[in-house]
Design a protein around this motif. Structure first.
Motif, PDB file in Angstrom:
ATOM      1  N   ARG A 163       0.828  -1.204   0.000  1.00  0.00           N
ATOM      2  CA  ARG A 163       0.000   0.000   0.000  1.00  0.00           C
ATOM      3  C   ARG A 163       0.871   1.266   0.000  1.00  0.00           C
ATOM      4  N   ASP A 164       2.100   1.187   0.516  1.00  0.00           N
ATOM      5  CA  ASP A 164       2.932   2.374   0.665  1.00  0.00           C
ATOM      6  C   ASP A 164       3.744   2.709  -0.573  1.00  0.00           C
ATOM      7  N   PHE A 165       3.649   1.903  -1.635  1.00  0.00           N
ATOM      8  CA  PHE A 165       4.416   2.161  -2.847  1.00  0.00           C
ATOM      9  C   PHE A 165       3.615   3.024  -3.820  1.00  0.00           C
ATOM     10  N   LEU A 166       4.249   4.101  -4.305  1.00  0.00           N
ATOM     11  CA  LEU A 166       3.672   4.827  -5.431  1.00  0.00           C
ATOM     12  C   LEU A 166       3.726   3.900  -6.639  1.00  0.00           C
ATOM     13  N   THR A 167       2.577   3.628  -7.233  1.00  0.00           N
ATOM     14  CA  THR A 167       2.497   2.629  -8.304  1.00  0.00           C
ATOM     15  C   THR A 167       1.851   3.239  -9.542  1.00  0.00           C
ATOM     16  N   PHE A 168       2.481   3.012 -10.679  1.00  0.00           N
ATOM     17  CA  PHE A 168       1.866   3.345 -11.957  1.00  0.00           C
ATOM     18  C   PHE A 168       1.476   2.031 -12.624  1.00  0.00           C
ATOM     19  N   TRP A 169       0.198   1.844 -12.839  1.00  0.00           N
ATOM     20  CA  TRP A 169      -0.288   0.651 -13.514  1.00  0.00           C
ATOM     21  C   TRP A 169      -0.187   0.903 -15.015  1.00  0.00           C
ATOM     22  N   SER A 170       0.753   0.217 -15.657  1.00  0.00           N
ATOM     23  CA  SER A 170       1.009   0.439 -17.079  1.00  0.00           C
ATOM     24  C   SER A 170       0.017  -0.374 -17.901  1.00  0.00           C
ATOM     25  N   ASP A 171      -0.768   0.342 -18.699  1.00  0.00           N
ATOM     26  CA  ASP A 171      -1.795  -0.333 -19.474  1.00  0.00           C
ATOM     27  C   ASP A 171      -2.243   0.604 -20.594  1.00  0.00           C
ATOM     28  N   ARG A 172      -2.466   0.062 -21.783  1.00  0.00           N
ATOM     29  CA  ARG A 172      -2.895   0.912 -22.896  1.00  0.00           C
ATOM     30  C   ARG A 172      -4.295   1.469 -22.676  1.00  0.00           C
ATOM     31  N   GLU A 173      -5.173   0.656 -22.090  1.00  0.00           N
ATOM     32  CA  GLU A 173      -6.568   1.042 -21.966  1.00  0.00           C
ATOM     33  C   GLU A 173      -6.844   1.833 -20.702  1.00  0.00           C
ATOM     34  N   ARG A 174      -6.297   1.356 -19.550  1.00  0.00           N
ATOM     35  CA  ARG A 174      -6.557   2.034 -18.280  1.00  0.00           C
ATOM     36  C   ARG A 174      -5.262   2.173 -17.477  1.00  0.00           C
ATOM     37  N   VAL A 199      -2.665   5.869 -11.883  1.00  0.00           N
ATOM     38  CA  VAL A 199      -1.755   6.433 -10.891  1.00  0.00           C
ATOM     39  C   VAL A 199      -2.305   6.048  -9.521  1.00  0.00           C
ATOM     40  N   ASP A 200      -1.483   5.388  -8.713  1.00  0.00           N
ATOM     41  CA  ASP A 200      -1.897   4.782  -7.440  1.00  0.00           C
ATOM     42  C   ASP A 200      -0.968   5.339  -6.357  1.00  0.00           C
ATOM     43  N   ILE A 201      -1.499   6.252  -5.499  1.00  0.00           N
ATOM     44  CA  ILE A 201      -0.644   7.051  -4.627  1.00  0.00           C
ATOM     45  C   ILE A 201      -1.044   6.907  -3.161  1.00  0.00           C
ATOM     46  N   ALA A 202      -0.098   6.518  -2.319  1.00  0.00           N
ATOM     47  CA  ALA A 202      -0.299   6.549  -0.874  1.00  0.00           C
ATOM     48  C   ALA A 202      -0.069   7.975  -0.384  1.00  0.00           C
ATOM     49  N   LEU A 203      -1.072   8.565   0.240  1.00  0.00           N
ATOM     50  CA  LEU A 203      -0.971   9.924   0.760  1.00  0.00           C
ATOM     51  C   LEU A 203      -0.774   9.892   2.272  1.00  0.00           C
ATOM     52  N   SER A 204      -0.556  11.050   2.839  1.00  0.00           N
ATOM     53  CA  SER A 204      -0.333  11.137   4.279  1.00  0.00           C
ATOM     54  C   SER A 204      -1.649  11.048   5.055  1.00  0.00           C
ATOM     55  N   ALA A 205      -1.515  10.906   6.355  1.00  0.00           N
ATOM     56  CA  ALA A 205      -2.664  10.939   7.279  1.00  0.00           C
ATOM     57  C   ALA A 205      -3.717   9.889   6.956  1.00  0.00           C
ATOM     58  N   ASN A 217      -4.607   8.481   4.022  1.00  0.00           N
ATOM     59  CA  ASN A 217      -5.387   8.683   2.802  1.00  0.00           C
ATOM     60  C   ASN A 217      -4.703   8.004   1.613  1.00  0.00           C
ATOM     61  N   HIS A 218      -5.487   7.711   0.595  1.00  0.00           N
ATOM     62  CA  HIS A 218      -4.961   7.081  -0.608  1.00  0.00           C
ATOM     63  C   HIS A 218      -5.704   7.642  -1.806  1.00  0.00           C
ATOM     64  N   ARG A 219      -4.991   7.736  -2.943  1.00  0.00           N
ATOM     65  CA  ARG A 219      -5.587   8.332  -4.137  1.00  0.00           C
ATOM     66  C   ARG A 219      -5.331   7.455  -5.350  1.00  0.00           C
ATOM     67  N   TRP A 220      -6.327   7.388  -6.204  1.00  0.00           N
ATOM     68  CA  TRP A 220      -6.187   6.761  -7.512  1.00  0.00           C
ATOM     69  C   TRP A 220      -6.601   7.769  -8.586  1.00  0.00           C
ATOM     70  N   GLU A 221      -5.872   7.776  -9.684  1.00  0.00           N
ATOM     71  CA  GLU A 221      -6.230   8.582 -10.849  1.00  0.00           C
ATOM     72  C   GLU A 221      -6.398   7.613 -12.013  1.00  0.00           C
ATOM     73  N   ILE A 222      -7.613   7.607 -12.593  1.00  0.00           N
ATOM     74  CA  ILE A 222      -7.982   6.585 -13.579  1.00  0.00           C
ATOM     75  C   ILE A 222      -8.624   7.273 -14.781  1.00  0.00           C
ATOM     76  N   PRO A 223      -8.191   6.930 -15.998  1.00  0.00           N
ATOM     77  CA  PRO A 223      -8.787   7.571 -17.179  1.00  0.00           C
ATOM     78  C   PRO A 223     -10.152   6.970 -17.523  1.00  0.00           C
ATOM     79  N   LEU A 224     -11.031   7.813 -18.012  1.00  0.00           N
ATOM     80  CA  LEU A 224     -12.303   7.322 -18.530  1.00  0.00           C
ATOM     81  C   LEU A 224     -12.100   6.813 -19.952  1.00  0.00           C
TER      82      LEU A 224
END
Length: 334
Positions: A24-35, A38-44, A46-53
């Protein structure tokens, strides 16, 4: 804001973490042509994902958090792991303002330049903008420097912002599986026969390509580089990072020599006008010879200066080398 905006819309999903999951603590980029993700562990917690439509999707397809769960579950994340806090939509920009200054107004950070998130460099670039502008503004407002110093802000920051924007675009092409084999090889190539040891561009210290510096920049030059930050000692034996010893001043450092003794009267007057301090840096195998000298305890500063053939360097308050005896120690021109 000159440049382009990608036509792909992304959803940013911010979550509160309910339990730990593997890696969970690793900044991860999921490499994929379709989707690509960006998978980011934040402070306090929290966690964030950025996903293309997808092309046939719009923000209207995700009106509430309930519609987001299929996206997270495809990544192995469920309601047991996180609670969705909020979500928003945005597009990737590669844009830069045509000017960073208009009279008394200055642009910094995202107001001056926009880059995609792939290098994680947007906020750091903005922080460097603020630091560059901040120490100059403070001195101008105090009457210690002329207003013309503020013209160096854009000259110093625009090339750096452009560099990290280009780096982000290139990494994004790799993560989205758009980069050719030739592009990937070029990104992974390590320069040979260089004076400066290679560091990956994403983690290497920033350099100045222009602005308030004197002399040529490049691989074999100390000009425009940030001085290292090892532990150093003073004449009383106090040990601290070099920054703490230097304070918020212009400082000339000499390799086992008082730098003031190597300046002409005109050069010394120029640096004195800026309130510069003069510090000899002694090897830890030597005695100090004056009350304001420093000792290179980690044996980093002196080898670093010698790598570039510099016996004296002039360090700005932001720790960039503005001048060196290799190019003449006159105060750089505005």
């Amino acid at each position: 804001m000159l440049g382009d905006t990608d036509d792909v819309t992304w959803v940013v999903i911010d979550c509160h973490v309910k339990r730990w999951w593997p890696d969970r603590d690793f900044l991860t980029f999921w490499s994929d042509r379709e989707r690509p993700v960006v998978d980011i562990a934040l402070s306090a917690g929290n966690h964030r994902w950025e996903i293309p439509l997808k092309p046939d999707e719009t923000p209207a397809d995700y009106p509430t958090s309930a519609e987001l769960w299929p996206l997270l579950k495809a990544l192995g994340v469920s309601e047991d792991d996180v609670e969705i806090h909020q979500h928003a939509f945005y597009q990737h920009h590669v844009r830069m303002a045509d000017t960073f200054r208009r009279g008394r107004v200055f642009l910094a950070g995202d107001a001056a330049h926009l880059m995609p998130p792939w290098a994680g460099a947007g906020m750091q670039t903005g922080m460097r903008d603020a630091h560059d502008l901040g120490w100059k503004l403070a001195r101008v407002l105090k009457g210690e420097l002329p207003e013309s110093w503020l013209d160096t802000y854009e000259a110093e920051r625009r090339p750096n912002a452009a560099f990290y924007t280009g780096l982000a675009v290139g990494l994004g092409r790799v993560i989205k599986q758009e980069a050719s084999e030739e592009e990937r090889a070029a990104m992974n190539a390590v320069p040979e026969n260089t004076v400066t040891p290679f560091e990956p561009p994403l983690t290497a210290p920033p350099v100045l390509a222009g602005g308030w510096i004197r002399g040529e920049t490049g691989d074999a030059s100390v000009i425009g580089r940030m001085v290292p930050q090892p532990v150093a000692g003073d004449t009383a034996g106090r040990m601290a990072r070099l920054d703490e010893h230097l304070g918020h001043h212009f400082v000339l450092l000499g390799d086992d020599v008082d730098p003031a003794t190597l300046l002409s009267a005109e050069e010394k007057a120029g640096w004195d006008a800026l309130g510069a301090h003069y510090r000899a840096v002694r090897p830890k195998t030597s005695y100090t010879q004056g009350p304001y000298e420093l000792v290179d305890l980690d044996e980093v500063v002196l080898p670093w200066m010698r790598r570039y053939g510099a016996r004296v360097i002039a360090v700005r308050p932001d720790r960039f080398v503005a001048a060196a005896d290799t190019h003449g120690l006159a105060v750089p021109a505005l």
